[in-house]
Design a protein around this motif. Structure first.
Motif, PDB file in Angstrom:
ATOM      1  N   ALA A 145       0.813  -1.217   0.000  1.00 30.76           N
ATOM      2  CA  ALA A 145       0.000   0.000   0.000  1.00 30.76           C
ATOM      3  C   ALA A 145       0.845   1.266   0.000  1.00 30.76           C
TER       4      ALA A 145
ATOM      5  N   THR B 286      -8.754  -5.726  -3.178  1.00 33.44           N
ATOM      6  CA  THR B 286      -8.119  -4.887  -2.162  1.00 33.44           C
ATOM      7  C   THR B 286      -6.623  -4.779  -2.404  1.00 33.44           C
TER       8      THR B 286
ATOM      9  N   ALA C 145      -5.924  -2.492  -5.213  1.00 29.59           N
ATOM     10  CA  ALA C 145      -6.102  -1.096  -4.788  1.00 29.59           C
ATOM     11  C   ALA C 145      -4.900  -0.622  -3.983  1.00 29.59           C
ATOM     12  N   PHE C 146      -4.365  -1.502  -3.137  1.00 23.40           N
ATOM     13  CA  PHE C 146      -3.148  -1.166  -2.392  1.00 23.40           C
ATOM     14  C   PHE C 146      -2.037  -0.752  -3.349  1.00 23.40           C
TER      15      PHE C 146
ATOM     16  N   VAL D  20     -10.485   4.336  -7.157  1.00 23.95           N
ATOM     17  CA  VAL D  20     -10.061   3.760  -5.879  1.00 23.95           C
ATOM     18  C   VAL D  20     -10.414   4.732  -4.759  1.00 23.95           C
TER      19      VAL D  20
ATOM     20  N   HIS E 281     -10.994   4.495   2.229  1.00 25.25           N
ATOM     21  CA  HIS E 281     -11.221   3.083   2.536  1.00 25.25           C
ATOM     22  C   HIS E 281      -9.948   2.257   2.383  1.00 25.25           C
ATOM     23  N   THR E 282      -9.199   2.506   1.321  1.00 17.97           N
ATOM     24  CA  THR E 282      -8.021   1.685   1.030  1.00 17.97           C
ATOM     25  C   THR E 282      -6.909   1.909   2.039  1.00 17.97           C
ATOM     26  N   LYS E 283      -6.615   3.171   2.345  1.00 19.05           N
ATOM     27  CA  LYS E 283      -5.526   3.455   3.276  1.00 19.05           C
ATOM     28  C   LYS E 283      -5.855   2.971   4.686  1.00 19.05           C
TER      29      LYS E 283
ATOM     30  N   THR F 190      -7.904   0.645   5.481  1.00 14.32           N
ATOM     31  CA  THR F 190      -7.923  -0.824   5.460  1.00 14.32           C
ATOM     32  C   THR F 190      -6.513  -1.375   5.607  1.00 14.32           C
TER      33      THR F 190
END
Length: 308
Positions: free
Chosen positions: A57, A185, A188-189, A204, A208-210, A212
């Motif tokens: 990420a 996921t 997306a990272f 993206v 939510h991604t960060k 997560t």
């Protein structure tokens, strides 16, 4: 086609040999070697979580040891002071720490790079200060006992039995990491790691991604902490400060950022080398630093990248 089938057969055979060796290890290793093996397993769990956050990420963090300590102390406190068995305390502590990891990840939306590193450094320092000064709960600077009998694990009193707990946790977390990297996921990272602006344009969700990624790292660390508390039988707050966080970072830098293999190789090397150099006690740190420097110079992608 025959070459592909041969390669697949070779991999399956190698996997079977490794699995057999891991399962039989408690019956052939000394008690000391068994302890080192369990330490390696816990280190691998920590490295997997940090590599998902930083290697995949692209989020810089020095908070690993803080979440590790929260997991260890959380399981120890609710086990020894409230009588909650380890197998019930682990889910409670890991869920709570995962939520905390989500919260700690929120600053990543506004800061990045060394600013984010400083923010997470403040968090790990705060957690360590709490562990040292909240004497009535944590035992203060002297630490607290975490015997397996106190944690409701009398049936796992021997290290041979507990080894399989560490092995199971290590294997499950490795499988989870592999599945995560190959999932939406994981993609997306890697997208926000490579280019946040382009990732956001492509749809993206950065929030939510960060968060997560931070939550997953916290989950891995808390699980490792809970397993560690049961293994060592005694914990102290100085295990969970800045230097341990840097050591966790070295696991993935030496092993290889952005690779699952690096998350396994790094801990094996960095936990194993100091033990192998015990014979040269007065020169051990110098030899270790020299080996580390050579690795970083000649294998900038880590040992996993150099092997490929």
């Amino acid at each position: 086609m025959p070459e592909i089938m041969m390669t697949r057969s070779f991999r399956l055979a190698a996997l079977a040999i490794v699995a057999a060796a891991l399962l039989l290890a408690p019956f052939v290793l000394s008690s000391y070697a068994l302890h080192i093996s369990m330490t390696m397993g816990i280190a691998i769990i920590l490295a997997l979580g940090l590599n998902l956050l930083m290697g995949y990420a692209g989020q810089v963090s020095l908070a690993n040891a803080a979440f590790f300590g929260i997991g260890a102390y959380g399981v120890a406190i609710i086990g020894t002071r409230f009588g909650v068995p380890w197998y019930l305390g682990m889910p409670i502590v890991t869920v709570a720490t995962t939520i905390l990891g989500f919260i700690v990840g929120l600053p990543a939306l506004r800061v990045s790079g060394h600013y984010l590193a400083l923010a997470t450094l403040a968090f790990v320092s705060t957690v360590q200060v709490i562990l040292i000064n909240w004497v009535s709960v944590t035992g203060g600077a002297v630490g607290m006992g975490t015997g397996r009998e106190k944690l409701g694990m009398e049936f796992l009193a021997s290290d041979k039995a507990y080894y399989y707990v560490v092995l199971a946790a290590c294997v499950l977390m490795t499988v989870l990491a592999i599945r995560t990297v190959g999932s939406r996921t994981g993609r997306a990272f890697k997208a926000i790691r490579d280019n946040e602006n382009a990732a956001e344009i492509m749809g993206v969700n950065l929030l939510h991604t960060k968060t997560t990624a931070f939550a997953m790292n916290a989950f891995y660390c808390a699980l490792a902490g809970g397993v560690h508390a049961g293994m060592v039988r005694y914990i102290d707050p100085y295990e969970f400060g800045l230097w341990p966080s840097i050591w966790h970072l070295l696991y993935i830098v030496v092993g290889g950022l952005g690779t699952i293999a690096g998350s396994i190789i790094g801990p094996l090397v960095l936990v194993g080398i100091p033990e192998m150099l015990r014979t040269f006690a007065e020169y051990r740190e110098l030899i270790f630093a020299f080996v580390l420097l050579l690795t970083l110079i000649f294998m900038p992608d880590g040992l996993a990248g150099g092997i490929q």
